[in-house]
Design an enzyme around this catalytic site. Structure first.
Site, mmCIF file in Angstrom:
data_model
loop_
_atom_site.group_PDB
_atom_site.id
_atom_site.type_symbol
_atom_site.label_atom_id
_atom_site.label_comp_id
_atom_site.label_asym_id
_atom_site.label_seq_id
_atom_site.Cartn_x
_atom_site.Cartn_y
_atom_site.Cartn_z
ATOM 1 N N SER A 238 0.877 -1.191 0.000
ATOM 2 C CA SER A 238 0.000 0.000 0.000
ATOM 3 C C SER A 238 0.904 1.226 0.000
ATOM 4 O O SER A 238 1.548 1.507 1.020
ATOM 5 C CB SER A 238 -0.879 0.034 1.247
ATOM 6 O OG SER A 238 -1.622 -1.136 1.365
ATOM 7 N N LYS B 39 -7.338 1.735 -2.595
ATOM 8 C CA LYS B 39 -6.838 1.257 -1.294
ATOM 9 C C LYS B 39 -6.872 2.392 -0.255
ATOM 10 O O LYS B 39 -7.204 2.184 0.922
ATOM 11 C CB LYS B 39 -5.409 0.718 -1.456
ATOM 12 C CG LYS B 39 -4.716 0.334 -0.162
ATOM 13 C CD LYS B 39 -5.351 -0.837 0.560
ATOM 14 C CE LYS B 39 -4.654 -1.107 1.888
ATOM 15 N NZ LYS B 39 -5.276 -2.174 2.662
ATOM 16 N N LYS C 219 0.890 5.698 8.098
ATOM 17 C CA LYS C 219 1.400 5.884 6.730
ATOM 18 C C LYS C 219 0.233 6.003 5.747
ATOM 19 O O LYS C 219 0.189 6.898 4.900
ATOM 20 C CB LYS C 219 2.295 4.680 6.397
ATOM 21 C CG LYS C 219 2.812 4.586 5.000
ATOM 22 C CD LYS C 219 2.136 3.554 4.119
ATOM 23 C CE LYS C 219 2.008 2.171 4.643
ATOM 24 N NZ LYS C 219 1.360 1.231 3.734
#
Ligand code: NAD
Length: 294
Positions: free
Chosen positions: A96, A171, A239
């Site tokens: 990701s 995502k 993140k």
């Protein structure tokens, strides 16, 4: 037989490699952690000495790394995946990361005759172990079709969502919903417990109604029991919140709830919970109400 290289054999990449081996693929893997390589070899895979070797000897290369700096170092660097892969190789980044890096990988791949897909996943460690991940794929339709036999081993819901980078944007949307859901389930637990109600019993009811979700289904018991072994670490979700906020700026939209969730996850990290599962957002919710250990 299709030979698959995997770089990054952690919580997700490890079980993905196991499933590809079980499905009959020839797997060559690389990780900077020697124990992960030993586990792969114990399951019948081949240990590579570098990402370059895994790429050079494969028909399909997968990276499953923490974030874009690792992906850029492994894929774009001299002697990296795109430098070492044979022309015609299919390179699938399943980490990701920011969409911008996914688009860059596709550009450099095109210059070198390597077909590139971004294919981040959802479903967590359990989804990886059970081979039932959701996979959101960006890239060319013909490359998506070529990757289907690999995706079929790893996932259940597999969707081509658009051109290079699109998988990463989907995502980001996924992580927005997951983070927000955890934050609210955490607040529900704090409210129930402070009101003298058994939170486990309360959440059992929620799980069967309109509030039901995969998070309530899979995580309510461990949250109420304060079991926060990862799973998916707060550090990684932090993140992902950065990717989401950057994407919202690029798209010129405001995500007020998303910004609040990002702050709660940043607080979890600042309070020392970065290595815990993201369900440890419960710690932040209880600390805010003076109910926790901080
Ligand atoms: P992890 O930290 O367990 O695994 C990453 C692996 O990459 C580690 O084994 C690490 O040693 C290895 N690595 C790091 N730098 C490397 C390098 N330069 N060369 C070779 N290996 C290197 O992380 P994870 O939980 O498996 O997550 C991987 C990716 O998948 C992340 O982008 C994460 O956001 C995403 N993801 C994770 C989950 C989850 O539930 N864990 C779910 C969906 C998506």
């Amino acid at each position: 037989m299709t030979k698959v290289g995997i770089v990054g054999l952690g919580i997700m990449g490890g079980p993905m490699a196991s499933n590809l081996l079980k499905a009959g693929f020839d797997v060559i893997g690389f990780d900077v952690v020697p124990a992960s390589l030993e586990r792969l070899a114990g399951e019948g895979g081949t240990k590579a000495v570098s990402a370059a070797q895994a790429a050079a000897e494969s028909d399909v290369v997968i990276t499953m790394l923490p974030n874009h700096p690792q992906v850029e170092a492994v894929a774009l660097g001299e002697g990296g995946v795109l430098d070492s892969a044979k022309p015609g190789t299919l390179y699938i980044d399943m980490s990701s990361i920011r969409p911008e890096t996914a688009r860059r990988l596709a550009e450099v791949g095109a210059e070198r005759g390597v077909r590139v897909l971004d294919a981040p996943v959802s479903g967590g460690e359990k989804g990886a172990i059970d081979g039932v991940l959701s996979i959101m794929v960006g890239g060319a339709a013909e490359d998506f079709a070529a990757a289907q036999p690999i995706f079929d081993v790893l996932g259940r819901t597999i969707v081509h969502v658009g051109p290079a980078g699109a998988g990463q944007t989907v995502k980001a949307a996924n992580q927005l919903v997951v983070g927000g859901t955890y934050a609210l389930v955490a607040e529900a637990i704090v409210l129930l417990e402070a009101s003298g109600i058994d939170a486990g019993v309360g959440l059992d009811v929620l799980a069967g109604g309109l509030a039901g979700s995969r998070i309530l289904e899979l995580k309510r018991k461990s949250m109420v029991a304060r079991q926060f072994a990862p799973g998916f670490r707060i550090d990684l979700h932090h993140k992902d919140m950065g990717i989401i906020l950057d994407a919202s700026r690029d798209a010129g939209v405001a995500l007020p709830v998303g910004n609040l969730v990002a702050a709660l996850i940043a607080s979890a990290r600042a309070q020392g919970y970065g290595q815990l599962d993201h369900s440890a957002l419960l710690r932040v919710a209880e600390n805010l109400s003076g109910k926790g250990d901080a």
